[in-house]
Every structure is written in structure tokens, then in C-alpha cells.
Write an enzyme that holds these catalytic residues in place. Structure first.
Site, PDB file in Angstrom:
ATOM      1  N   LEU A  99    -106.626  -3.523 -52.123  1.00 40.10           N
ATOM      2  CA  LEU A  99    -106.264  -2.927 -50.827  1.00 40.10           C
ATOM      3  C   LEU A  99    -104.761  -3.006 -50.557  1.00 40.10           C
ATOM      4  O   LEU A  99    -104.268  -2.350 -49.631  1.00 40.10           O
ATOM      5  CB  LEU A  99    -106.994  -3.674 -49.697  1.00 40.10           C
TER       6      LEU A  99
ATOM      7  N   ASP B 211    -101.755 -11.733 -51.260  1.00 39.08           N
ATOM      8  CA  ASP B 211    -100.963 -10.900 -50.343  1.00 39.08           C
ATOM      9  C   ASP B 211     -99.549 -11.448 -50.364  1.00 39.08           C
ATOM     10  O   ASP B 211     -99.330 -12.577 -50.791  1.00 39.08           O
ATOM     11  CB  ASP B 211    -101.547 -10.960 -48.912  1.00 39.08           C
TER      12      ASP B 211
ATOM     13  N   VAL C 113    -102.329   4.067 -34.011  1.00 39.66           N
ATOM     14  CA  VAL C 113    -102.389   4.833 -32.773  1.00 39.66           C
ATOM     15  C   VAL C 113    -103.397   4.260 -31.766  1.00 39.66           C
ATOM     16  O   VAL C 113    -103.095   4.202 -30.563  1.00 39.66           O
ATOM     17  CB  VAL C 113    -102.621   6.338 -33.068  1.00 39.66           C
TER      18      VAL C 113
ATOM     19  N   TYR D 134     -96.307   8.624 -49.253  1.00 34.79           N
ATOM     20  CA  TYR D 134     -97.526   7.793 -49.187  1.00 34.79           C
ATOM     21  C   TYR D 134     -98.679   8.496 -49.914  1.00 34.79           C
ATOM     22  O   TYR D 134     -99.359   7.894 -50.750  1.00 34.79           O
ATOM     23  CB  TYR D 134     -97.894   7.522 -47.728  1.00 34.79           C
TER      24      TYR D 134
ATOM     25  N   LYS E 241    -100.886   7.375 -53.332  1.00 29.85           N
ATOM     26  CA  LYS E 241    -102.355   7.252 -53.462  1.00 29.85           C
ATOM     27  C   LYS E 241    -102.876   8.154 -54.579  1.00 29.85           C
ATOM     28  O   LYS E 241    -103.771   7.776 -55.341  1.00 29.85           O
ATOM     29  CB  LYS E 241    -103.037   7.588 -52.135  1.00 29.85           C
TER      30      LYS E 241
ATOM     31  N   ILE F 185    -108.173  -4.321 -43.163  1.00 25.03           N
ATOM     32  CA  ILE F 185    -109.442  -4.119 -43.874  1.00 25.03           C
ATOM     33  C   ILE F 185    -109.746  -5.336 -44.741  1.00 25.03           C
ATOM     34  O   ILE F 185    -110.887  -5.809 -44.804  1.00 25.03           O
ATOM     35  CB  ILE F 185    -109.395  -2.816 -44.700  1.00 25.03           C
TER      36      ILE F 185
ATOM     37  N   ASN G 268    -102.057 -14.850 -44.003  1.00 25.33           N
ATOM     38  CA  ASN G 268    -103.016 -14.147 -43.161  1.00 25.33           C
ATOM     39  C   ASN G 268    -102.831 -14.585 -41.701  1.00 25.33           C
ATOM     40  O   ASN G 268    -102.928 -15.772 -41.389  1.00 25.33           O
ATOM     41  CB  ASN G 268    -104.449 -14.440 -43.620  1.00 25.33           C
TER      42      ASN G 268
ATOM     43  N   ALA H  34    -101.046  -2.400 -50.108  1.00 24.19           N
ATOM     44  CA  ALA H  34    -100.203  -1.193 -50.120  1.00 24.19           C
ATOM     45  C   ALA H  34     -99.261  -1.249 -48.927  1.00 24.19           C
ATOM     46  O   ALA H  34     -99.537  -1.915 -47.933  1.00 24.19           O
ATOM     47  CB  ALA H  34    -101.061   0.067 -50.034  1.00 24.19           C
TER      48      ALA H  34
HETATM   49  N1  LIG Z   1    -106.378   1.468 -42.211  1.00 27.49           N
HETATM   50  C1  LIG Z   1    -106.465   2.779 -42.461  1.00 27.49           C
HETATM   51  O1  LIG Z   1    -106.623   3.593 -41.563  1.00 27.49           O
HETATM   52  C2  LIG Z   1    -106.383   3.282 -43.878  1.00 27.49           C
HETATM   53  C3  LIG Z   1    -106.628   4.632 -44.145  1.00 27.49           C
HETATM   54  C4  LIG Z   1    -106.539   5.101 -45.458  1.00 27.49           C
HETATM   55  C5  LIG Z   1    -106.234   4.220 -46.480  1.00 27.49           C
HETATM   56  N2  LIG Z   1    -105.998   2.905 -46.198  1.00 27.49           N
HETATM   57  C6  LIG Z   1    -105.634   2.004 -47.306  1.00 27.49           C
HETATM   58  O2  LIG Z   1    -106.474   0.864 -47.250  1.00 27.49           O
HETATM   59  C7  LIG Z   1    -105.733  -0.288 -47.666  1.00 27.49           C
HETATM   60  C8  LIG Z   1    -105.820  -1.378 -46.600  1.00 27.49           C
HETATM   61  O3  LIG Z   1    -105.342  -0.852 -45.374  1.00 27.49           O
HETATM   62  P1  LIG Z   1    -105.052  -1.770 -44.108  1.00 27.49           P
HETATM   63  O4  LIG Z   1    -105.203  -0.913 -42.919  1.00 27.49           O
HETATM   64  O5  LIG Z   1    -105.835  -3.037 -44.209  1.00 27.49           O
HETATM   65  O6  LIG Z   1    -103.486  -2.048 -44.323  1.00 27.49           O
HETATM   66  P2  LIG Z   1    -102.650  -3.338 -43.916  1.00 27.49           P
HETATM   67  O7  LIG Z   1    -101.217  -2.945 -43.876  1.00 27.49           O
HETATM   68  O8  LIG Z   1    -103.235  -3.980 -42.702  1.00 27.49           O
HETATM   69  O9  LIG Z   1    -102.912  -4.287 -45.181  1.00 27.49           O
HETATM   70  C9  LIG Z   1    -102.244  -4.083 -46.427  1.00 27.49           C
HETATM   71  C10 LIG Z   1    -101.803  -5.434 -46.929  1.00 27.49           C
HETATM   72  O10 LIG Z   1    -101.153  -5.247 -48.199  1.00 27.49           O
HETATM   73  C11 LIG Z   1    -100.111  -6.218 -48.279  1.00 27.49           C
HETATM   74  N3  LIG Z   1     -99.116  -5.797 -49.263  1.00 27.49           N
HETATM   75  C12 LIG Z   1     -98.328  -4.696 -49.190  1.00 27.49           C
HETATM   76  N4  LIG Z   1     -97.513  -4.673 -50.261  1.00 27.49           N
HETATM   77  C13 LIG Z   1     -97.777  -5.777 -50.999  1.00 27.49           C
HETATM   78  C14 LIG Z   1     -97.239  -6.310 -52.202  1.00 27.49           C
HETATM   79  N5  LIG Z   1     -96.248  -5.701 -52.845  1.00 27.49           N
HETATM   80  N6  LIG Z   1     -97.747  -7.471 -52.695  1.00 27.49           N
HETATM   81  C15 LIG Z   1     -98.746  -8.107 -52.038  1.00 27.49           C
HETATM   82  N7  LIG Z   1     -99.302  -7.649 -50.876  1.00 27.49           N
HETATM   83  C16 LIG Z   1     -98.814  -6.498 -50.366  1.00 27.49           C
HETATM   84  C17 LIG Z   1     -99.538  -6.273 -46.866  1.00 27.49           C
HETATM   85  O11 LIG Z   1     -98.828  -7.470 -46.636  1.00 27.49           O
HETATM   86  C18 LIG Z   1    -100.794  -6.136 -46.002  1.00 27.49           C
HETATM   87  O12 LIG Z   1    -101.298  -7.394 -45.594  1.00 27.49           O
HETATM   88  C19 LIG Z   1    -104.315   0.202 -47.944  1.00 27.49           C
HETATM   89  O13 LIG Z   1    -104.191   0.453 -49.321  1.00 27.49           O
HETATM   90  C20 LIG Z   1    -104.214   1.492 -47.175  1.00 27.49           C
HETATM   91  O14 LIG Z   1    -103.265   2.386 -47.752  1.00 27.49           O
HETATM   92  C21 LIG Z   1    -106.067   2.412 -44.930  1.00 27.49           C
END
Ligand SMILES: NC(=O)c1ccc[n+]([C@@H]2O[C@H](COP(=O)([O-])OP(=O)(O)OC[C@H]3O[C@@H](n4cnc5c(N)ncnc54)[C@H](O)[C@@H]3O)[C@@H](O)[C@H]2O)c1
Length: 274
Positions: free
Chosen positions: A73, A31, A185, A141, A145, A12, A35, A75
Site C-alpha cells: 500500500l 512505513d 476532501v 500519480y 500506478k 488503509i 503509525n 505510496a
Molecule cells: N485512499 C484512497 O482514496 C486511495 C484511492 C486509490 C488508491 N489508493 C492507494 O492505496 C494505497 C493506500 O492509500 P492510503 O489512503 O492509505 O494512503 P496513505 O497516504 O494514508 O498511506 C500511504 C503510506 O505509505 C507510506 N509511504 C509513502 N512512501 C513511502 C516510502 N518511500 N517508504 C515507506 N513508506 C512510504 C506513507 O508514509 C503512508 O503512511 C496507496 O498506494 C494509494 O495510492 C488510495
């Protein structure tokens, strides 16, 4: 506007950053990993879960550049992985705390990425907000949140933090196919069905609201605009497509698109936390 995005190397974050750049905004990413998709915006490599008294680009490094708003974002975002390694849920809480402290010290508004997972136990078939209850929290998880949201609400009350919380649901699309890092998935099924391999669905009835990443990013950008204008703030918003599909339907749709009859193995929904 100048936007600091945490987790900017993720799915995202990358999509959002590129969209904001295309609209002429300035993006600064943080991050813990490089990237893998683009180098079109600066990314500071930093573990945001570590203790941060000051936000600088490493010991003795330069402070973060000035910004107008933070989109948080970052996590550990894989539900099942956090069932196996619950300390990663604690990291999520720590990093949200650190980012909130940065916002508090600099008077910045925040957008936080929460999840539909906060609604908890799906077996109760929750269809209304008032029936959701954190005592049914399904996984570490979800707990991370819920904790992140609670911290934000408390910062809004105690320190006047301005925020928007978006609860996302199964975001798919561009930059989600690094499945060696993170199994999701839809790309997993596409890869398997295209290769003529069977796919396993855990739970025939399991219905998920899949959200295309551009819709998700559109929601965040509209939220950003309104938060900066002051016309919408301190709200928690479900940001999804609004219509569920079963995993079996999803596998069939992928089969149609690939002109392959998918081999679907259905097993009971059994993985804890999901
Ligand atoms: N993609 C989905 O379906 C979805 C659904 C619900 C919520 N979310 C939330 O949206 C956000 C973004 O999701 P995404 O799909 O892009 O996830 P993603 O895993 O692709 O991106 C998360 C990024 O956070 C970075 N990160 C994790 N821990 C870190 C730390 N300690 N320090 C620095 N960077 C760190 C990771 O390296 C990763 O690049 C997340 O918080 C996720 O929980 C995503």
C-alpha cells in the site's frame, strides 16, 4: 497467515492491519513514519523507495520476519501533490520495484493498491474498460500506478509472481482525518462545514465514487483469503462502492448529518491532474 503490509501507517494500512489482527493473523508493517493511530503491531521504519539489495531493518539489522503474503500500500498518494513534485511519482515506481524484488526473492504473492486514476482523462467519460488507454494518462500519480501495474504483470509473466491488483476509489472513513499531512476532501469538508466555514467545489459536475474504508478492507481481506487458497489470482479488480456522488451532493449530505446548511462555493474544475 503472516501478512507484511507496506504503507502500514496510512489510512488503509492501519484499518487493514487492525482487521487482520482481530481475525488472529500476524501483521508486520513497514512505513517511513511511525503509525499515528496505533502501536498494536510492529512497524519497521524504512524508506522503501531507497535502493534495497537486501531487506533488513536498517544497516546491519535483522532481516524481515518470515511472511506468507505482501500487501503493498505504500505510496505518495496525493494526486495534486505529485503534479507539483513529480519526483514523488518516481519514488512510487521505485518502491514498487523494490517490493516486487522482495517478493521475487522470497517467492511471495502480492496484493497491490492501484487506483481508478489509471483510467485517465475523465473528460472522455470512459464507461468501459476497452476504452481506457494509458496514452490519456492524466497525472504523474496515474503514471506511477500504471507503471506499478505493468511491473506486476511483467513479474507474473517472467517470474511466476502471483498477484491481485485492486483499483481503489476515494476511500474515506476511520484514520483519514490527519489532514495536516494529507488533505482529503471528506474530512476537509466535515471540518469546514462543522466550523461554519464555506467549502469550495472545483467542478459542479465532478462525480466521484466514494468507498467506505471498511468496504475497501473487506475487499482486500476477501482477496487475501482467495489468493492464499489459490482460488483467485492474477486478476485486476475495481474495488469501489459502485455509485458516484457529486461533490456538491457530498457537501449537502455532510450538512444534513451535521444539521448545518453548508456554504458551497462552486468554481470551475481547473486543477491539472485531477
Ligand atoms: N485512499 C484512497 O482514496 C486511495 C484511492 C486509490 C488508491 N489508493 C492507494 O492505496 C494505497 C493506500 O492509500 P492510503 O489512503 O492509505 O494512503 P496513505 O497516504 O494514508 O498511506 C500511504 C503510506 O505509505 C507510506 N509511504 C509513502 N512512501 C513511502 C516510502 N518511500 N517508504 C515507506 N513508506 C512510504 C506513507 O508514509 C503512508 O503512511 C496507496 O498506494 C494509494 O495510492 C488510495
Amino acid at each position: 497467515m503472516r501478512v507484511l503490509i507496506t504503507g502500514s501507517s496510512g489510512q488503509i494500512g492501519t484499518n487493514l492491519a487492525l482487521r487482520l489482527l482481530a481475525e488472529g493473523h500476524t501483521v508486520f508493517g513497514v512505513d517511513r513514519r511511525v503509525n499515528p493511530w496505533t502501536d498494536r503491531f510492529p512497524t519497521l521504519l524504512q524508506d522503501l523507495a531507497a535502493a534495497h539489495r537486501e531487506f533488513r531493518s536498517g544497516i546491519g539489522g535483522a532481516p524481515y520476519p518470515p511472511c506468507d503474503v505482501v500487501v503493498h500500500l505504500a505510496a505518495n498518494a496525493k494526486v495534486h501533490e505529485l503534479v507539483e513534485h513529480p519526483h514523488r511519482a518516481l519514488e512510487n515506481i521505485n518502491l514498487t520495484f523494490n517490493v516486487l524484488e522482495y517478493c521475487r526473492m522470497n517467492g511471495l504473492p502480492i496484493i497491490f493498491s492501484s487506483s481508478r486514476e489509471v483510467y485517465g482523462d475523465i473528460h472522455r467519460y470512459i464507461t468501459e474498460e476497452r476504452n481506457a488507454d494509458f496514452s490519456f494518462t492524466e497525472s504523474p500519480y496515474s503514471a506511477s500506478k500504471i507503471s506499478g501495474e505493468a511491473l506486476i504483470y511483467s513479474y507474473a509473466r517472467c517470474y511466476g509472481l502471483r498477484y491481485l491488483i485492486f483499483r481503489f476509489s476515494n476511500v474515506y472513513g476511520r484514520y483519514d482525518n490527519d489532514i495536516e499531512r494529507m488533505e482529503r476532501v471528506i474530512p476537509l469538508f466535515i471540518r469546514k462545514i462543522a466550523g461554519g466555514e464555506p467549502v469550495t467545489v472545483f467542478g459542479r459536475e465532478k462525480v466521484l465514487d466514494f468507498t467506505y474504508v471498511d468496504d475497501c478492507v473487506e475487499g482486500i481481506v476477501r482477496g487475501l483469503d482467495r489468493l492464499m487458497l489459490g482460488s483467485v489470482e492474477n486478476r485486476t479488480i475495481n474495488l469501489a462502492y459502485g455509485q458516484g456522488n457529486s461533490l456538491v451532493q457530498m457537501a449537502e449530505l455532510i450538512g444534513d448529518a451535521l444539521h448545518v446548511a453548508p456554504q458551497i462555493i462552486v468554481e470551475p474544475a481547473k486543477r491539472p491532474g485531477e
